[in-house]
Design a protein around this motif. Structure first.
Motif, PDB file in Angstrom:
ATOM      1  N   THR A  97      71.840  63.277  45.642  1.00 36.86           N
ATOM      2  CA  THR A  97      72.692  62.176  45.340  1.00 36.86           C
ATOM      3  C   THR A  97      72.307  61.299  44.210  1.00 36.86           C
ATOM      4  OG1 THR A  97      72.143  61.088  47.095  1.00 36.86           O
ATOM      5  CG2 THR A  97      73.955  62.623  47.562  1.00 36.86           C
ATOM      6  N   LYS A  98      70.860  61.213  44.382  1.00 44.36           N
ATOM      7  CA  LYS A  98      70.317  60.242  43.311  1.00 44.36           C
ATOM      8  C   LYS A  98      68.975  60.763  43.475  1.00 44.36           C
ATOM      9  CE  LYS A  98      69.487  56.627  46.651  1.00 44.36           C
ATOM     10  NZ  LYS A  98      69.812  55.396  46.877  1.00 44.36           N
ATOM     11  N   ALA A 146      75.488  69.312  41.795  1.00 44.48           N
ATOM     12  CA  ALA A 146      75.656  67.868  42.330  1.00 44.48           C
ATOM     13  C   ALA A 146      76.499  67.112  41.431  1.00 44.48           C
ATOM     14  CB  ALA A 146      74.496  67.124  42.902  1.00 44.48           C
ATOM     15  N   VAL A 199      68.956  63.292  49.113  1.00 48.20           N
ATOM     16  CA  VAL A 199      69.678  64.825  49.003  1.00 48.20           C
ATOM     17  C   VAL A 199      70.625  64.824  50.228  1.00 48.20           C
ATOM     18  CG1 VAL A 199      68.082  66.289  47.754  1.00 48.20           C
ATOM     19  CG2 VAL A 199      67.788  65.848  50.264  1.00 48.20           C
ATOM     20  N   VAL A 200      71.676  65.512  50.042  1.00 46.91           N
ATOM     21  CA  VAL A 200      72.906  65.981  51.242  1.00 46.91           C
ATOM     22  C   VAL A 200      72.676  67.400  51.283  1.00 46.91           C
ATOM     23  CG1 VAL A 200      73.958  63.599  51.065  1.00 46.91           C
ATOM     24  CG2 VAL A 200      74.662  65.572  49.588  1.00 46.91           C
ATOM     25  N   LEU A 252      78.626  64.169  43.094  1.00 44.86           N
ATOM     26  CA  LEU A 252      77.522  63.665  44.135  1.00 44.86           C
ATOM     27  C   LEU A 252      76.639  62.660  43.377  1.00 44.86           C
ATOM     28  CD1 LEU A 252      76.849  66.665  46.394  1.00 44.86           C
ATOM     29  CD2 LEU A 252      78.230  64.611  47.023  1.00 44.86           C
ATOM     30  N   ALA A 253      76.291  63.061  41.970  1.00 46.46           N
ATOM     31  CA  ALA A 253      75.184  62.503  41.463  1.00 46.46           C
ATOM     32  C   ALA A 253      75.617  62.076  39.903  1.00 46.46           C
ATOM     33  CB  ALA A 253      73.903  63.356  41.506  1.00 46.46           C
ATOM     34  N   GLU A 254      74.909  61.453  39.286  1.00 48.59           N
ATOM     35  CA  GLU A 254      75.484  61.168  38.006  1.00 48.59           C
ATOM     36  C   GLU A 254      74.721  62.108  37.066  1.00 48.59           C
ATOM     37  OE1 GLU A 254      74.693  56.844  37.371  1.00 48.59           O
ATOM     38  OE2 GLU A 254      76.316  56.404  38.531  1.00 48.59           O
ATOM     39  N   ARG A 307      75.310  70.608  51.829  1.00 52.52           N
ATOM     40  CA  ARG A 307      76.607  71.024  51.459  1.00 52.52           C
ATOM     41  C   ARG A 307      76.856  72.554  51.676  1.00 52.52           C
ATOM     42  NH1 ARG A 307      79.817  66.799  49.012  1.00 52.52           N
ATOM     43  NH2 ARG A 307      81.552  68.516  48.897  1.00 52.52           N
TER      44      ARG A 307
END
Ligand SMILES: NC(=O)c1ccc[n+]([C@@H]2O[C@H](COP(=O)([O-])OP(=O)(O)OC[C@H]3O[C@@H](n4cnc5c(N)ncnc54)[C@H](O)[C@@H]3O)[C@@H](O)[C@H]2O)c1
Length: 375
Positions: free
Chosen positions: A353-354, A296, A358-359, A301-303, A361
């Motif tokens: 994503t944080k 991610a 979630v997403v 998508l995420a940090e 993919r």
């Protein structure tokens, strides 16, 4: 009526309560009566909980007027077999099981899946009550109606959806759970925080700051430590609430339920390649969650901080995120493509994503996966 606050799973065929409480098993006889269950009870447990849990429970149920038959299967995954299932059928049929009877599945996910599957099929289906005694079974396996056994060609390949009429998780039963099993369960609890409950994640961080969870928190835990038992019970309840919500919205895994597989794509691959039994499922899930978070991050998508925060929390609960030594990354990638959940050769990744979201993919380049599982 028993009145403590409880969670409720609502599915097409009706709804059922999920009770999480210290000492919950004491209320089982009255709850069965409230459900109108008057037939014989077929209490299945595993060797590890027979003496400590199953025998006292059977005695309590008999004292309340129930006819109780008991059966203990050997501990461990090998009990989820066609041969063990056949023995359960023999036991119940030779004891003249009737349609109004109920199966009580007292144990970890192995007992829950096996006894649940037997209940789904015998006499075309009788009631099952799930009584989980491992952290993993409380927060995951006992809720949602998935039952099944393994086949020589793979895990959980023969199964059925059979929702229980009641799930009763007595957190006191965790007292005897080996610390390694407890740790493996924490991976699934942390997973719920990452996929949908940032508050739960933060509370887990808080609990990690005040108590050690990488081993048994205290020698007297939880029986003589009411405060700790209270924290633990509350946390388990919140984790279960996530599963209850997801299952209620998507009983048959046609949509949202797939998010519960966060971390599981790599976990299943690692379990397959290391041989089942080397790593506990939760241990493999922790490794898979870390890989998914790294993917991610690489996808933007995420940090980075998110993946690091997750790694720290997993470590605080005694879980390593390192790939087992000697595992070939190419073999891991190949194994992800053979996963049951793969559709049209595309791996469906659940990616954060944080913390708390979630997403899905299905367009993750293999090169990124290689990088995420590399050193
Ligand atoms: N149906 C589902 O939705 C679902 C979800 C997740 C996992 N599962 C299945 O669950 C199984 C894993 O479950 P698990 O981790 O609970 O494993 P498990 O049932 O094998 O239990 C782990 C170990 O703990 C012992 N044990 C259980 N309760 C105990 C207690 N209170 N005190 C001491 N020892 C105790 C068992 O004998 C076993 O040795 C797998 O077969 C997996 O496929 C099913």
């Amino acid at each position: 009526m028993t009145t403590d606050t409880q969670l409720t799973v609502t599915v097409a065929g009706g709804s059922y309560p999920v009770v999480v409480a210290a000492g919950a098993l004491v209320s089982l006889p009255i709850r069965l009566m409230e459900l109108g269950l008057r037939g014989a009870l077929w209490l299945v447990s595993d060797a590890a909980v027979t003496q400590s849990c199953s025998e006292p429970l059977a005695a309590r149920l008999r004292a309340a007027g129930f006819t109780v038959h008991t059966y203990s299967v050997p501990s461990g995954e090998t009990s989820k077999s066609p041969a063990q299932l056949a023995r359960l059928y023999d036991w119940m049929l030779s004891g003249s099981v009737e349609r109004r009877d109920a199966v009580l599945a007292l144990g970890g996910g192995v007992v829950g899946d096996l006894a649940g599957f037997a209940a789904a099929n015998i006499l075309r289906g009788i009631t099952v009550i799930q009584l989980p005694t491992t952290l993993l079974a409380m927060v995951d396996a006992a809720v949602g109606g998935k039952t099944g056994i393994n086949h020589a060609l793979g895990k959980n390949l023969i199964g059925a959806f059979h929702q229980p009429r009641l799930v009763l998780a007595d957190t006191i039963t965790l007292t005897t759970l080996p610390p390694r099993e407890l740790r493996a369960g924490w991976a699934e609890v942390i997973k719920y925080g990452v996929i949908s409950d940032a508050g739960l994640f933060t509370d887990l961080e808080g609990l990690a700051a005040t108590h050690r969870w990488d081993a048994r928190p205290s020698s007297s835990w939880p029986a003589q430590d009411e405060e700790l038992t209270g924290h633990l019970t509350a946390i388990i309840k919140r984790a279960v609430a996530v599963k209850v919500g997801v299952v209620s919205r998507d009983e048959r895994e046609q949509g949202e339920r797939v998010i519960l597989n966060y971390g599981h794509t790599i976990a299943h691959a690692v379990e397959t390649l290391t041989g089942y039994g080397t790593l506990l499922h939760g241990e493999a899930v922790a490794i898979g969650m870390h890989a998914a978070a790294r993917i991610a991050v690489a996808l933007g998508l995420a940090e980075v901080g998110m993946a690091e925060r997750q790694r720290r929390l997993l470590a605080a609960y005694g879980l390593s995120v390192a790939m087992p030594a000697g595992l070939d990354p190419e073999a891991v990638i190949a194994a992800t493509l053979r996963d049951k959940k793969v559709q049209a050769k595309q791996v469906r990744w659940v990616l954060p994503t944080k913390i708390g979201a979630v997403v899905l993919r299905d367009d993750v380049p293999e090169a990124l996966v290689r990088q995420a599982i590399g050193a």
